[in-house]
Design a protein around this motif. Structure first.
Motif, PDB file in Angstrom:
ATOM      1  N   TYR A 163       8.192  49.604  47.703  1.00 51.69           N
ATOM      2  CA  TYR A 163       7.230  49.853  48.784  1.00 51.69           C
ATOM      3  C   TYR A 163       7.718  49.259  50.107  1.00 51.69           C
ATOM      4  O   TYR A 163       8.224  48.132  50.154  1.00 51.69           O
ATOM      5  CB  TYR A 163       5.873  49.252  48.431  1.00 51.69           C
ATOM      6  CG  TYR A 163       4.877  49.319  49.568  1.00 51.69           C
ATOM      7  CD1 TYR A 163       4.193  50.498  49.851  1.00 51.69           C
ATOM      8  CD2 TYR A 163       4.658  48.214  50.394  1.00 51.69           C
ATOM      9  CE1 TYR A 163       3.305  50.580  50.913  1.00 51.69           C
ATOM     10  CE2 TYR A 163       3.761  48.285  51.457  1.00 51.69           C
ATOM     11  CZ  TYR A 163       3.091  49.465  51.705  1.00 51.69           C
ATOM     12  OH  TYR A 163       2.229  49.535  52.761  1.00 51.69           O
ATOM     13  N   ALA A 178       6.172  49.029  54.182  1.00 52.33           N
ATOM     14  CA  ALA A 178       5.191  49.332  55.222  1.00 52.33           C
ATOM     15  C   ALA A 178       5.966  49.553  56.523  1.00 52.33           C
ATOM     16  O   ALA A 178       6.529  48.617  57.081  1.00 52.33           O
ATOM     17  CB  ALA A 178       4.191  48.186  55.386  1.00 52.33           C
ATOM     18  N   SER A 183       0.237  53.626  62.645  1.00 53.89           N
ATOM     19  CA  SER A 183       0.897  53.238  61.396  1.00 53.89           C
ATOM     20  C   SER A 183       0.572  51.796  61.025  1.00 53.89           C
ATOM     21  O   SER A 183       0.523  51.447  59.845  1.00 53.89           O
ATOM     22  CB  SER A 183       2.409  53.449  61.503  1.00 53.89           C
ATOM     23  OG  SER A 183       2.980  52.666  62.526  1.00 53.89           O
ATOM     24  N   ASP A 240      -2.708  52.168  59.270  1.00 48.45           N
ATOM     25  CA  ASP A 240      -2.516  52.787  57.961  1.00 48.45           C
ATOM     26  C   ASP A 240      -1.900  51.815  56.962  1.00 48.45           C
ATOM     27  O   ASP A 240      -2.340  51.724  55.807  1.00 48.45           O
ATOM     28  CB  ASP A 240      -1.631  54.031  58.086  1.00 48.45           C
ATOM     29  CG  ASP A 240      -2.283  55.143  58.895  1.00 48.45           C
ATOM     30  OD1 ASP A 240      -3.527  55.138  59.011  1.00 48.45           O
ATOM     31  OD2 ASP A 240      -1.553  56.014  59.406  1.00 48.45           O
ATOM     32  N   CYS A 241      -0.866  51.079  57.396  1.00 48.05           N
ATOM     33  CA  CYS A 241      -0.194  50.140  56.489  1.00 48.05           C
ATOM     34  C   CYS A 241      -1.116  48.992  56.097  1.00 48.05           C
ATOM     35  O   CYS A 241      -1.072  48.512  54.958  1.00 48.05           O
ATOM     36  CB  CYS A 241       1.076  49.599  57.141  1.00 48.05           C
ATOM     37  SG  CYS A 241       2.379  50.831  57.366  1.00 48.05           S
ATOM     38  N   THR A 242      -1.941  48.536  57.025  1.00 50.66           N
ATOM     39  CA  THR A 242      -2.891  47.478  56.699  1.00 50.66           C
ATOM     40  C   THR A 242      -3.925  47.970  55.692  1.00 50.66           C
ATOM     41  O   THR A 242      -4.268  47.267  54.734  1.00 50.66           O
ATOM     42  CB  THR A 242      -3.596  46.972  57.969  1.00 50.66           C
ATOM     43  OG1 THR A 242      -2.617  46.504  58.899  1.00 50.66           O
ATOM     44  CG2 THR A 242      -4.553  45.836  57.640  1.00 50.66           C
ATOM     45  N   GLU A 249      -3.476  50.180  53.482  1.00 51.25           N
ATOM     46  CA  GLU A 249      -2.823  50.336  52.187  1.00 51.25           C
ATOM     47  C   GLU A 249      -2.854  49.045  51.371  1.00 51.25           C
ATOM     48  O   GLU A 249      -2.726  49.076  50.146  1.00 51.25           O
ATOM     49  CB  GLU A 249      -1.371  50.789  52.383  1.00 51.25           C
ATOM     50  CG  GLU A 249      -1.218  52.237  52.804  1.00 51.25           C
ATOM     51  CD  GLU A 249       0.223  52.639  53.009  1.00 51.25           C
ATOM     52  OE1 GLU A 249       1.115  51.754  52.953  1.00 51.25           O
ATOM     53  OE2 GLU A 249       0.480  53.833  53.229  1.00 51.25           O
ATOM     54  N   ASN A 281      -4.997  48.691  48.285  1.00 54.08           N
ATOM     55  CA  ASN A 281      -4.544  49.285  47.025  1.00 54.08           C
ATOM     56  C   ASN A 281      -3.870  48.203  46.173  1.00 54.08           C
ATOM     57  O   ASN A 281      -2.871  47.616  46.602  1.00 54.08           O
ATOM     58  CB  ASN A 281      -3.559  50.419  47.316  1.00 54.08           C
ATOM     59  CG  ASN A 281      -3.101  51.137  46.062  1.00 54.08           C
ATOM     60  OD1 ASN A 281      -3.115  50.596  44.961  1.00 54.08           O
ATOM     61  ND2 ASN A 281      -2.688  52.379  46.241  1.00 54.08           N
ATOM     62  N   VAL A 327      -0.050  48.423  45.778  1.00 53.37           N
ATOM     63  CA  VAL A 327       0.697  48.025  46.968  1.00 53.37           C
ATOM     64  C   VAL A 327       0.786  46.505  47.057  1.00 53.37           C
ATOM     65  O   VAL A 327       1.849  45.943  47.343  1.00 53.37           O
ATOM     66  CB  VAL A 327       0.045  48.614  48.233  1.00 53.37           C
ATOM     67  CG1 VAL A 327       0.669  48.018  49.495  1.00 53.37           C
ATOM     68  CG2 VAL A 327       0.192  50.131  48.253  1.00 53.37           C
ATOM     69  N   ARG A 328      -0.304  45.827  46.797  1.00 51.21           N
ATOM     70  CA  ARG A 328      -0.295  44.357  46.859  1.00 51.21           C
ATOM     71  C   ARG A 328       0.651  43.772  45.816  1.00 51.21           C
ATOM     72  O   ARG A 328       1.347  42.786  46.084  1.00 51.21           O
ATOM     73  CB  ARG A 328      -1.707  43.802  46.660  1.00 51.21           C
ATOM     74  CG  ARG A 328      -2.657  44.119  47.806  1.00 51.21           C
ATOM     75  CD  ARG A 328      -3.850  43.166  47.800  1.00 51.21           C
ATOM     76  NE  ARG A 328      -4.618  43.251  46.562  1.00 51.21           N
ATOM     77  CZ  ARG A 328      -5.598  44.115  46.350  1.00 51.21           C
ATOM     78  NH1 ARG A 328      -5.936  44.983  47.295  1.00 51.21           N
ATOM     79  NH2 ARG A 328      -6.260  44.110  45.212  1.00 51.21           N
ATOM     80  N   ASN A 385     -14.138  48.030  52.665  1.00 52.56           N
ATOM     81  CA  ASN A 385     -12.820  48.636  52.932  1.00 52.56           C
ATOM     82  C   ASN A 385     -12.188  48.087  54.205  1.00 52.56           C
ATOM     83  O   ASN A 385     -11.688  48.841  55.043  1.00 52.56           O
ATOM     84  CB  ASN A 385     -12.944  50.156  53.042  1.00 52.56           C
ATOM     85  CG  ASN A 385     -13.591  50.787  51.822  1.00 52.56           C
ATOM     86  OD1 ASN A 385     -13.339  50.373  50.688  1.00 52.56           O
ATOM     87  ND2 ASN A 385     -14.448  51.761  52.054  1.00 52.56           N
ATOM     88  N   LYS A 444     -10.152  57.374  61.152  1.00 53.48           N
ATOM     89  CA  LYS A 444      -8.945  56.908  60.471  1.00 53.48           C
ATOM     90  C   LYS A 444      -7.684  57.454  61.123  1.00 53.48           C
ATOM     91  O   LYS A 444      -6.619  56.841  61.044  1.00 53.48           O
ATOM     92  CB  LYS A 444      -8.995  57.304  58.992  1.00 53.48           C
ATOM     93  CG  LYS A 444     -10.089  56.576  58.224  1.00 53.48           C
ATOM     94  CD  LYS A 444     -10.106  56.964  56.756  1.00 53.48           C
ATOM     95  CE  LYS A 444     -11.206  56.198  56.023  1.00 53.48           C
ATOM     96  NZ  LYS A 444     -11.276  56.552  54.593  1.00 53.48           N
TER      97      LYS A 444
END
Length: 371
Positions: A238, A240, A247, A250-252, A254, A257, A260-261, A306, A359
């Motif tokens: 992965y 970011a 972006s 978006d990456c933050t 993610e 998930n 991802v973490r 979220n 978003k």
């Protein structure tokens, strides 16, 4: 091998891409993930890989970066020999504020030359991942490469199309072409991580100074791929990729998930940061939190869903925060509603205010603003 490796970090290379987020700070010191800065991931990758001699090249707006990294103690880089070195712009009277990586390296030529390292690992701060550089150096040695660049084959979307560099390779992974912002839907995108011998880097810096080349991509990857053995190292984990405010958002998001973490924060490769002695999060009687990352020192009396909430944020009674990123010291007043909002540090949202983005276009509030 790692003990003979020097790490060089470019902290300012992509500042213009994040707009107001980098108005008063370098890209390296942009907050990310609730309690980290982008530089934390870069330094943690280097130290986890056994690289203990690191120089950070700065250009402007680096006060917050210096405040954050200090002497490098949190990354075990506070050492009598080697360790962490901040490299502000300096050099001869003819030296200029750099336009590209080669000029930036030219400004620290004496620092590189005085190092006892044999290999140099260079990296930017725009790609957030957990990479083991020992694997890259092993590949570099096996290929007997002059230069090894790390790439990831992935789609090239509109949101990250600025400053994208792709490479083409032969069947042996030897680079035979480099392309800046290509018009294609996917490709081998460079992650701005490069391995090179110190002796070769010194020669390239000297040649660049005499030929007026300042871009590493144009001066080395494009012009030198015929005479130098440049190889690509495929990276599949992965990443970011932060190329714009969109972006970044978006990456933050993610990070919410779990998969991802797990990839970004593996237990065997921890991410280190500046330690702050904050109390745990305090939740009010009617507070609600769902699918969110909330850092220590926060007071939550409303509803959070979220979202990624940084240290010291206070959310008042009856307030609703959804799909948002609230940085350190943000205050959200009672009965306010935030949806798809990014607040920089020390923002105040007064009572009964409504801020709504989307978003695809989050609403950004700059540092220190009161709404």
């Amino acid at each position: 091998m790692m003990s003979k490796t020097l790490g060089i970090v470019f902290s300012n290379m992509h500042d213009s891409m994040l707009g107001q987020l980098t108005e008063n700070r370098t890209m390296a010191s942009v907050p990310f993930g609730g309690r980290y800065r982008l530089i934390d991931f870069v330094l943690s990758n280097l130290i986890n890989s056994g690289i203990k001699d690191v120089g950070i090249i700065t250009k402007s707006n680096f006060q917050s970066l210096m405040d954050h990294v200090g002497n490098g103690k949190e990354w075990d880089l506070s050492r009598k020999k080697g360790g962490l070195t901040i490299l502000p712009p300096y050099g001869s009277q003819e030296a200029v504020l750099y336009r590209g990586r080669l000029e930036a390296l030219g400004n620290i030529y004496n620092y590189i030359r005085s190092s006892k390292a044999e290999i140099v690992v260079m990296t930017d701060c725009d790609n957030i991942t957990s990479i083991d550089y020992s694997d890259v150096l092993r590949y570099h040695k096996e290929k007997d490469a002059d230069i090894t660049v790390v790439y990831k084959h992935k789609p090239i979307t509109d949101s990250i199309h600025r400053d994208v560099i792709t490479i083409s390779m032969d069947e042996n992974k030897r680079v035979n072409g480099a392309f800046i912002n290509p018009e294609q839907e996917e490709g081998n995108v460079l992650l701005n991580m490069t391995v090179i011998s110190k002796r070769l880097l010194e020669r390239i810096i000297s040649e660049a100074s005499s030929t007026n080349f300042y871009s590493f991509t144009r001066g080395v990857l494009q012009q030198g791929n015929q005479r130098l053995k440049i190889y690509g190292y495929a990276y599949d984990n992965y990443v970011a990729d932060i190329k714009s405010l969109q972006s970044y958002y978006d990456c933050t998001m993610e990070l919410l998930n779990p998969d991802v973490r797990r990839q970004l924060f593996p237990p065997e490769r921890p991410v280190y940061t500046k330690v702050r002695d904050e109390v745990p999060v305090r939740y009010g009687i009617n507070a609600s939190a769902k699918n969110s990352m909330i850092a220590d020192g926060c007071i939550i009396e409303g509803t959070v869903e979220n979202s990624v909430i940084f240290r010291g944020v206070k959310i008042g009674k009856g307030a609703v925060v959804k799909n948002s990123i609230l940085m350190q010291g943000t205050y959200v007043g009672e009965k306010s509603v935030l949806d798809c909002v990014v607040t920089d540090k020390d923002v105040m949202i007064r009572d009964s205010k409504t801020l709504i983005g989307c978003k695809e276009y989050p609403f950004f509030v700059k540092k220190g603003t009161a709404v």
